[in-house]
Scaffold this active site. Structure first.
Site, PDB file in Angstrom:
ATOM      1  CB  CYS A  61      15.040   0.450   7.822  1.00 51.64           C
ATOM      2  SG  CYS A  61      15.602   0.041   6.184  1.00 51.64           S
ATOM      3  NE  ARG A 103      11.221  -0.826  12.054  1.00 48.76           N
ATOM      4  CZ  ARG A 103       9.943  -0.524  11.882  1.00 48.76           C
ATOM      5  NH1 ARG A 103       9.052  -0.994  12.717  1.00 48.76           N
ATOM      6  NH2 ARG A 103       9.562   0.246  10.901  1.00 48.76           N
ATOM      7  CD1 TRP A 149      14.257  -6.771   5.093  1.00 49.16           C
ATOM      8  CD2 TRP A 149      13.434  -5.357   3.577  1.00 49.16           C
ATOM      9  NE1 TRP A 149      13.558  -7.502   4.164  1.00 49.16           N
ATOM     10  CE2 TRP A 149      13.045  -6.658   3.222  1.00 49.16           C
ATOM     11  CE3 TRP A 149      13.043  -4.293   2.764  1.00 49.16           C
ATOM     12  CZ2 TRP A 149      12.275  -6.941   2.102  1.00 49.16           C
ATOM     13  CZ3 TRP A 149      12.272  -4.564   1.642  1.00 49.16           C
ATOM     14  CH2 TRP A 149      11.891  -5.879   1.328  1.00 49.16           C
ATOM     15  CG  ASN A 205      11.648   2.738   8.281  1.00 50.31           C
ATOM     16  OD1 ASN A 205      10.768   2.727   9.124  1.00 50.31           O
ATOM     17  ND2 ASN A 205      11.632   1.928   7.259  1.00 50.31           N
ATOM     18  N   GLY A 206      12.197   3.936   4.944  1.00 48.80           N
ATOM     19  CA  GLY A 206      11.182   4.325   3.966  1.00 48.80           C
ATOM     20  C   GLY A 206      11.785   4.341   2.577  1.00 48.80           C
ATOM     21  CD  GLU A 224      -0.117 -18.283   9.493  1.00 49.68           C
ATOM     22  OE1 GLU A 224      -0.246 -17.623   8.450  1.00 49.68           O
ATOM     23  OE2 GLU A 224       0.708 -17.992  10.375  1.00 49.68           O
ATOM     24  CE  LYS A 276       4.247 -18.123  10.400  1.00 46.47           C
ATOM     25  NZ  LYS A 276       3.197 -17.207  10.271  1.00 46.47           N
ATOM     26  CD  GLU A 281       6.387 -16.095   7.400  1.00 41.99           C
ATOM     27  OE1 GLU A 281       6.125 -14.904   7.306  1.00 41.99           O
ATOM     28  OE2 GLU A 281       5.954 -16.801   8.344  1.00 41.99           O
ATOM     29  CG  HIS A 327      -9.324 -28.794  -9.829  1.00 43.90           C
ATOM     30  ND1 HIS A 327     -10.029 -29.311 -10.889  1.00 43.90           N
ATOM     31  CD2 HIS A 327     -10.153 -28.856  -8.755  1.00 43.90           C
ATOM     32  CE1 HIS A 327     -11.245 -29.648 -10.470  1.00 43.90           C
ATOM     33  NE2 HIS A 327     -11.331 -29.383  -9.185  1.00 43.90           N
ATOM     34  CE  LYS A 386       6.428  -9.760  14.502  1.00 43.06           C
ATOM     35  NZ  LYS A 386       5.824 -10.847  13.721  1.00 43.06           N
TER      36      LYS A 386
END
Ligand code: G6P
Length: 611
Positions: free
Chosen positions: A2, A27, A74, A100-101, A485, A489, A492, A508, A606
């Site tokens: 947010c 955000r 968000w 926001n929160g 990573e 990427k 995402e 395995h 983000k």
């Protein structure tokens, strides 16, 4: 998560808010809304992006004002629809609020309100706060400021809020606990926002609000008070240091692409002034006073989330190799709740691009409470983590806007190398190796540039694999975190399921998934070459398609796969930087070719300021 903006001054607040929300969209982008003072509070809210909000306001002929608040969401509590979008009004219609929160005790507040005849209309935790403010205000006949303060005393949870009240139309009240809020101090105007990006167009003077503080302002004056004690606190005015073009796309299709291409510069910035030319010594001002404690500690714990955690894993390998000190790497979300063995003999390195990630922040607070020394490795100057840690090193990658982290990762790895070298130099350990690494660090921006000047091959590879449904990324040693990573990427931004694994672990489990539809990305380097070659053969003999990223150019690799991407050779401690970049470009191009929203992938944000 947010983004919020509030404006009070002489300009058209709609413009400031729309520009600010567009910048804060990284955000969250589930819904957006605006509320302004215009003979009472007027507001428009829409599910979807800020662009949809702007269109809706144009259609409705939304009034211009000089006092307003805005929000990009968000979603946590309640689906992303118009009703759950912020701002939220109380039932008297006098108050409106953006948040926001998370208000953790929202159910008990909702019950209390209901008992007193106040029913909430949305499913959000936020609405209870504005209803509570309205309830207290109407019942106790107190001022706008007092009503907000009294309501906040009842709230458990995290918040950055901005509130307007139609009875005091020339005032704005904001408060912070656990979610970031920055005040821009302009000429006859104030802008309050989740970060500095909505502010930079109007002023470079900023004040960071601290947890437990409430801000009251009209267009000329402001006061910051402590919420619990109601005592005014004096605040320092800081300056925004970055330039406007750093937060604009500057001709690139996406922020992510821009940020990938910025890496020669961002890596150079991370090292600037930190490698002393004449003697090759590392200088990190932020660590100077604590170096002795760090080196005399029993163990180091690196904690972070997401991409920053991957950088931390590489950092742990480098520190153990060069400094010979034990390092554990923990997800901050696990560390904060696990019965960890932490005390004054532990040092915590917390890595965060945003400096606001809730789990990382909580992990730091826990470690501090147990007596550990905390070190921040942070990108965003003045962020909560930068301020909460005892000392630290900024990575200086510059603002990162694309939700998928790229340049922050390579700068984090660069800075972790600098820290390890500094520690090794002070301990007089591995000096020859360290000086080899320093030489290679100086060549790093140039080598990154070499990769970025010719990305055609990677783009070709991307075209072949846009229809893949799964991907496997495999690497050994320093390249295992790179595999993680690379997989992160891809998933995402392209929504293709991807997993990273240590190459030897493939047998395995993941080997069961290999068939002709499964692309497997191998990161191949000189170290462990024969071993990884065997792993590649295990895949090809089962019909798997292999993509090779390699710094070790061997003819046989081209016989195995037609998709071989070469990167320059460099010291193994920083080789992950070079091997990650093709994986960023691969993910970017697959996502772009699939028509995905690269900069704003679905469901992600983000800056993750909730648990
Ligand atoms: C989110 C972002 C990731 C980031 C992670 C940790 O998930 O989408 O890109 O790596 O948070 O964020 P931080 O700001 O603490 O590095």
């Amino acid at each position: 998560m947010c983004g919020i903006v509030g404006y009070i001054g002489e300009k058209n607040s709609n413009e400031v808010i729309f520009n600010g929300l567009t910048r804060l969209e990284y955000r969250g982008y589930d819904s957006a809304g605006i509320g302004v003072q215009d003979n009472g509070i007027q507001q428009v809210k829409t599910a979807g992006k800020v662009a949809d909000l702007i269109k809706a306001c144009q259609l409705e002929n939304f009034p211009q004002s000089q006092v307003g608040i805005g929000h990009t969401r968000w979603a946590t509590h309640g689906v992303p629809n118009n009703l759950n979008a912020h701002p939220h009004k109380d039932n008297s219609g006098k108050f409106t609020l953006v948040h926001n929160g998370i208000i953790e005790n929202y159910l008990s507040i909702r019950k209390l309100l209901s008992k007193n005849g106040i029913e909430c209309k949305s499913e959000t935790d936020t609405e209870v706060l504005v209803q509570l403010i309205g309830y207290i205000y109407n019942k106790e006949n107190i001022s706008f400021e007092e009503a907000v303060r009294s309501a906040l005393v009842e709230v458990i949870g995290a918040y950055g809020i901005v509130v307007l009240c139609s009875d005091e139309p020339n005032k704005m009240v904001a408060a912070k606990k656990g979610s970031p809020l920055v005040l821009g101090v302009g000429e006859n105007e104030f802008i309050i926002a989740s970060d500095t990006s909505p502010i930079i167009n109007y002023t470079r003077k900023i004040i960071y609000l601290d947890d437990g503080e409430i801000l009251i302002c009209d267009k000329n004056n402001f006061a910051v008070k402590n919420i619990d004690e109601n005592i005014e606190v004096s605040k320092t005015i800081n300056e925004i240091k970055y330039s406007l073009d750093q937060i604009e796309k500057s001709g690139y299709d996406h922020f992510m692409l821009k940020e990938i291409h910025e890496q020669p510069t961002s890596i150079a910035e991370s090292m600037r002034g930190r490698i002393i030319k004449n003697d090759g010594k590392i200088k990190l001002g932020g660590l100077q006073d604590h170096l002795h404690d760090i080196l005399n500690t029993k163990r180091i714990i690196i904690t972070a989330c997401g991409t920053s955690w991957h950088a931390g894993l590489i950092g742990s390998y480098v520190i153990e190799e060069l400094v010979r000190m034990p390092v554990n790497v923990e997800y901050a979300s696990e560390f904060r709740y696990r019965e960890t063995v932490v005390g004054p003999d532990t040092v915590i390195f917390a890595i965060s691009q945003s400096g606001e990630t809730a789990d990382t922040l909580a992990a730091i607070k826990k470690a501090k409470s147990l007596g550990a020394l905390t070190v921040g490795i942070v990108n965003t100057v003045g962020s909560s983590i930068a301020r909460e840690t005892d000392c630290g090193v900024y990575i200086h990658a510059g603002p990162e806007i694309g939700v998928a982290s790229t340049k922050a990762f390579t700068s984090q790895v660069t800075v972790l190398n600098l820290i390890a070298i500094l520690m090794a130099q002070v301990k007089d350990q591995n000096i020859k190796e360290v000086s080899h690494l320093i030489n290679d660090l100086e060549l790093l921006p140039q080598k990154v540039n070499e990769i970025l000047t010719n990305t055609d091959e990677i783009q070709e590879v991307a075209k072949h694999f846009i229809d893949a449904e799964n991907f496997l990324y495999l690497g050994r040693g320093y390249q295992f975190p790179v595999a993680l990573e690379g997989a992160l990427k891809l998933k995402e931004i392209s929504y293709i399921h991807a997993e990273g694994y240590p190459a030897a672990e493939m047998k395995h489990g993941p080997i069961a998934l290999i068939d002709e539809n499964m692309p497997v990305v191998f990161i191949v380097t000189k170290k462990g070459y024969e071993k990884i070659l065997s792993n590649i053969k295990e895949v090809t003999s089962r019909g798997g398609k292999v993509i090779i990223i390699t710094s070790f150019d061997r003819d046989e690799l081209y016989e195995i796969s037609k998709f071989v991407i070469k990167v320059p050779e460099i010291h193994q401690c920083i080789l992950p930087i070079l091997t990650t970049i093709p994986l960023q470009i691969l993910a970017y191009n697959i996502a772009k070719n699939k028509g995905c929203n690269v900069d704003q992938p679905r469901n992600l944000a983000k800056s993750v300021t909730v648990e």
